[in-house]
Design a protein around this motif. Structure first.
Motif, PDB file in Angstrom:
ATOM      1  N   UNK A  81       0.856  -1.196   0.000  1.00  0.00           N
ATOM      2  CA  UNK A  81       0.000   0.000   0.000  1.00  0.00           C
ATOM      3  C   UNK A  81       0.890   1.244   0.000  1.00  0.00           C
ATOM      4  N   UNK A  82       0.884   1.959  -1.111  1.00  0.00           N
ATOM      5  CA  UNK A  82       1.763   3.128  -1.277  1.00  0.00           C
ATOM      6  C   UNK A  82       1.006   4.403  -1.618  1.00  0.00           C
ATOM      7  N   UNK A  83      -0.298   4.308  -1.891  1.00  0.00           N
ATOM      8  CA  UNK A  83      -1.068   5.477  -2.292  1.00  0.00           C
ATOM      9  C   UNK A  83      -2.288   5.646  -1.404  1.00  0.00           C
ATOM     10  N   UNK A  84      -2.850   6.855  -1.439  1.00  0.00           N
ATOM     11  CA  UNK A  84      -4.095   7.173  -0.744  1.00  0.00           C
ATOM     12  C   UNK A  84      -5.180   7.331  -1.805  1.00  0.00           C
ATOM     13  N   UNK A  85      -6.311   6.673  -1.603  1.00  0.00           N
ATOM     14  CA  UNK A  85      -7.350   6.637  -2.631  1.00  0.00           C
ATOM     15  C   UNK A  85      -7.887   8.027  -2.935  1.00  0.00           C
ATOM     16  N   UNK A  86      -8.207   8.817  -1.906  1.00  0.00           N
ATOM     17  CA  UNK A  86      -8.782  10.146  -2.121  1.00  0.00           C
ATOM     18  C   UNK A  86      -8.191  11.145  -1.138  1.00  0.00           C
ATOM     19  N   UNK A  87      -7.768  12.290  -1.651  1.00  0.00           N
ATOM     20  CA  UNK A  87      -7.235  13.390  -0.845  1.00  0.00           C
ATOM     21  C   UNK A  87      -8.065  14.630  -1.152  1.00  0.00           C
ATOM     22  N   UNK A  88      -8.551  15.305  -0.122  1.00  0.00           N
ATOM     23  CA  UNK A  88      -9.412  16.474  -0.278  1.00  0.00           C
ATOM     24  C   UNK A  88      -8.596  17.741  -0.010  1.00  0.00           C
ATOM     25  N   UNK A  89      -8.773  18.734  -0.858  1.00  0.00           N
ATOM     26  CA  UNK A  89      -8.103  20.028  -0.706  1.00  0.00           C
ATOM     27  C   UNK A  89      -9.160  21.123  -0.645  1.00  0.00           C
ATOM     28  N   UNK A  90      -9.105  21.952   0.399  1.00  0.00           N
ATOM     29  CA  UNK A  90     -10.020  23.080   0.549  1.00  0.00           C
ATOM     30  C   UNK A  90      -9.235  24.386   0.401  1.00  0.00           C
ATOM     31  N   UNK A  91      -9.721  25.267  -0.476  1.00  0.00           N
ATOM     32  CA  UNK A  91      -9.052  26.538  -0.760  1.00  0.00           C
ATOM     33  C   UNK A  91     -10.016  27.668  -0.401  1.00  0.00           C
ATOM     34  N   UNK A  92      -9.627  28.503   0.571  1.00  0.00           N
ATOM     35  CA  UNK A  92     -10.499  29.578   1.045  1.00  0.00           C
ATOM     36  C   UNK A  92      -9.722  30.886   1.156  1.00  0.00           C
ATOM     37  N   UNK A  93     -10.491  31.978   1.229  1.00  0.00           N
ATOM     38  CA  UNK A  93      -9.942  33.312   1.505  1.00  0.00           C
ATOM     39  C   UNK A  93     -10.848  33.978   2.534  1.00  0.00           C
ATOM     40  N   UNK A  94     -10.312  34.203   3.726  1.00  0.00           N
ATOM     41  CA  UNK A  94     -11.059  34.794   4.833  1.00  0.00           C
ATOM     42  C   UNK A  94     -12.339  34.026   5.114  1.00  0.00           C
ATOM     43  N   UNK A  95     -12.254  32.723   5.065  1.00  0.00           N
ATOM     44  CA  UNK A  95     -13.383  31.862   5.395  1.00  0.00           C
ATOM     45  C   UNK A  95     -14.319  31.560   4.254  1.00  0.00           C
ATOM     46  N   UNK A  96     -14.210  32.279   3.123  1.00  0.00           N
ATOM     47  CA  UNK A  96     -15.074  32.044   1.968  1.00  0.00           C
ATOM     48  C   UNK A  96     -14.349  31.180   0.940  1.00  0.00           C
ATOM     49  N   UNK A  97     -15.072  30.266   0.280  1.00  0.00           N
ATOM     50  CA  UNK A  97     -14.438  29.425  -0.742  1.00  0.00           C
ATOM     51  C   UNK A  97     -13.927  30.258  -1.917  1.00  0.00           C
ATOM     52  N   UNK A  98     -12.747  29.915  -2.403  1.00  0.00           N
ATOM     53  CA  UNK A  98     -12.213  30.565  -3.603  1.00  0.00           C
ATOM     54  C   UNK A  98     -13.071  30.148  -4.797  1.00  0.00           C
ATOM     55  N   UNK A  99     -13.412  31.120  -5.649  1.00  0.00           N
ATOM     56  CA  UNK A  99     -14.384  30.868  -6.717  1.00  0.00           C
ATOM     57  C   UNK A  99     -13.820  29.949  -7.802  1.00  0.00           C
ATOM     58  N   UNK A 100     -12.658  30.270  -8.342  1.00  0.00           N
ATOM     59  CA  UNK A 100     -12.098  29.506  -9.457  1.00  0.00           C
ATOM     60  C   UNK A 100     -10.582  29.533  -9.369  1.00  0.00           C
ATOM     61  N   UNK A 101      -9.966  28.411  -9.748  1.00  0.00           N
ATOM     62  CA  UNK A 101      -8.508  28.335  -9.692  1.00  0.00           C
ATOM     63  C   UNK A 101      -8.029  27.139 -10.500  1.00  0.00           C
ATOM     64  N   UNK A 102      -6.783  27.227 -10.908  1.00  0.00           N
ATOM     65  CA  UNK A 102      -6.085  26.107 -11.538  1.00  0.00           C
ATOM     66  C   UNK A 102      -5.156  25.537 -10.469  1.00  0.00           C
ATOM     67  N   UNK A 103      -5.435  24.315 -10.012  1.00  0.00           N
ATOM     68  CA  UNK A 103      -4.737  23.734  -8.870  1.00  0.00           C
ATOM     69  C   UNK A 103      -3.895  22.558  -9.344  1.00  0.00           C
ATOM     70  N   UNK A 104      -2.632  22.555  -8.932  1.00  0.00           N
ATOM     71  CA  UNK A 104      -1.701  21.482  -9.284  1.00  0.00           C
ATOM     72  C   UNK A 104      -1.223  20.800  -8.010  1.00  0.00           C
ATOM     73  N   UNK A 110      -6.579  18.647   3.377  1.00  0.00           N
ATOM     74  CA  UNK A 110      -5.575  19.695   3.525  1.00  0.00           C
ATOM     75  C   UNK A 110      -6.234  21.027   3.169  1.00  0.00           C
ATOM     76  N   UNK A 111      -5.902  22.062   3.929  1.00  0.00           N
ATOM     77  CA  UNK A 111      -6.554  23.366   3.761  1.00  0.00           C
ATOM     78  C   UNK A 111      -5.519  24.433   3.413  1.00  0.00           C
ATOM     79  N   UNK A 112      -5.835  25.218   2.394  1.00  0.00           N
ATOM     80  CA  UNK A 112      -4.998  26.341   1.978  1.00  0.00           C
ATOM     81  C   UNK A 112      -5.799  27.619   2.193  1.00  0.00           C
ATOM     82  N   UNK A 113      -5.335  28.466   3.109  1.00  0.00           N
ATOM     83  CA  UNK A 113      -5.970  29.755   3.366  1.00  0.00           C
ATOM     84  C   UNK A 113      -5.222  30.823   2.582  1.00  0.00           C
ATOM     85  N   UNK A 114      -5.834  31.333   1.539  1.00  0.00           N
ATOM     86  CA  UNK A 114      -5.204  32.300   0.647  1.00  0.00           C
ATOM     87  C   UNK A 114      -5.258  33.677   1.311  1.00  0.00           C
ATOM     88  N   UNK A 115      -4.103  34.291   1.490  1.00  0.00           N
ATOM     89  CA  UNK A 115      -4.055  35.616   2.113  1.00  0.00           C
ATOM     90  C   UNK A 115      -4.297  36.725   1.099  1.00  0.00           C
TER      91      UNK A 115
END
Length: 390
Positions: free
Chosen positions: A99-122, A185-190
């Motif tokens: 077992x070397x991989x994780x089936x599903x990883x969730x990423x949350x991208x927000x700015x001041x508590x609100x979801x970021x509308x659109x982005x290109x995520x790598x 994993x959560x990314x808070x965009x400043x």
């Protein structure tokens, strides 16, 4: 003669049974648990998976190829193991080290508590790089599939009022031993970016503002009412001489004694308070630092639209609605193998791959390889983009 024919038929029957018996493999799990296994494309919970709480599952090989992957999902940990079908003889005894991989990883991208509308995520691991487009309907939440454990590098390109905003690279550590089966994993965009505003409906606001009508509030209301009635009775008794005997009689019946009238002393004169000394107000202000102008980034060929901004990399890029397989578009009008972008230096071409709803350039459906240029309007199904940087 008959015995010879019978022996021949028996041999053919045994040969057919042998072929049927060999057209399958056994997957032996490390022990009892919540297991799923499948051959070829698929994911946990799909129709092609074989589930088991025991230790052995037999998989049929009909319609498979030697290059297909045999995947095993541990429903307890959320981890994945896989092996090429050609490397399996008759059975695969799965070990924990597989077992070397994780089936599903969730990423949350927000700015001041609100979801970021659109982005290109790598999302980049030691094994490969996955790219997903974040759209407003996703509410700032992306799901990456089949992610190798180890360091994760998250790169985000978003926008503010139509201008590109590059977010500093984020690094996380994805572990095989963890608490959450599907880690988040959560990314808070400043930086100021476009967001999806979270609003509360009027009905929800009224419901939240309405006080509870439990037993305690009712008792308080009763006490307040009784106090008001008592105050009114006292005022009538005190200032209406005609009502005083009747009120005294009623109060005496319930056991309330009213004190006799006492001459009231006049209130002593109150010396005026000295005027307060003037206080000098000191107001501290801090001016905002002057914004630092960002150096203009070199233009990179890209597709920009309501679904986000996607940079076109060197080589081939598949347009698909399957996550992790190329340029992912979250739309049912996009086929699994919809179209293909090819970039060779500054030249970018687009070719439809027999999609159901078609690929369009400047409003015309294309069937052959088409050279793109800046300003071209490109559409996959109902998802539209504008070509930039060519």
């Amino acid at each position: 003669m008959r015995s010879s024919v019978a022996r021949t038929l028996l041999a053919l029957l045994l040969s057919a049974l042998s072929i049927l018996a060999s057209a399958q493999i056994k997957v032996i799990f490390p022990g009892p648990g919540q297991w799923e296994t499948w051959i070829g494309p698929g994911s946990p919970g799909g129709k092609s998976t074989f589930k088991s709480k025991g230790e052995v599952v037999t998989l049929p090989l009909a319609g498979t190829e030697n290059s297909d992957l045999v995947s095993v999902y541990d429903g307890t940990t959320g981890n994945l193991a896989y092996r090429v079908l050609n490397d399996i003889d008759e059975s695969w005894a799965v070990k924990k080290g597989d077992f070397t991989e994780v089936a599903m990883v969730i990423l949350e991208v927000t700015h001041k508590g609100d979801p970021v509308a659109a982005a290109n995520v790598s999302l980049k691991t030691l094994e490969r790089t996955q790219r997903l487009l974040l759209t407003p309907s996703m509410k700032g939440r992306l799901t990456f599939k089949k992610v190798a454990a180890g360091p994760l590098e998250i790169t985000i390109s978003t926008s503010k009022d139509g201008k590109e905003v590059l977010i500093p690279k984020q690094v996380f550590d994805l572990k095989l031993t963890r608490i959450d089966r599907e880690p988040t994993f959560r990314v808070a965009v400043a930086e100021p970016v476009d967001t999806v505003k979270t609003t509360t409906s009027p009905d929800q606001a009224k419901s939240a503002a309405a006080p509870s009508r439990g037993v305690l509030p009712i008792i308080l209301q009763m006490l307040i009412g009784l106090g008001a009635v008592g105050a009114m009775a006292y005022l009538a008794w005190r200032y209406l001489p005609g009502m005083k005997p009747k009120i005294d009689e009623q109060l005496a019946r319930v056991g309330v004694q009213i004190p006799a009238d006492q001459p009231s002393d006049p209130d002593p004169p109150v010396a005026p308070a000295p005027a307060p000394a003037p206080v000098e107000q000191i107001i501290l202000t801090q001016s905002d630092p002057a914004p630092i102008a960002a150096a203009p980034a070199p233009m990179t060929p890209a597709l920009n639209g309501p679904a986000g901004r996607f940079e076109i990399e060197e080589g081939e890029t598949l347009i698909t609605r399957e996550q992790g397989a190329g340029m992912y578009l979250d739309s049912t009008t996009v086929s699994r193998r919809h179209a293909e972008l090819r970039r060779e230096g500054s030249d970018v071409t687009l070719q439809d791959l027999g999609s159901t709803n078609g690929t369009y350039v400047n409003g015309e459906r294309i069937s052959a390889k088409t050279l793109l240029k800046s300003g071209d309007r490109v559409q996959f199904g109902d998802v539209q983009f504008v070509v930039e940087g060519i």
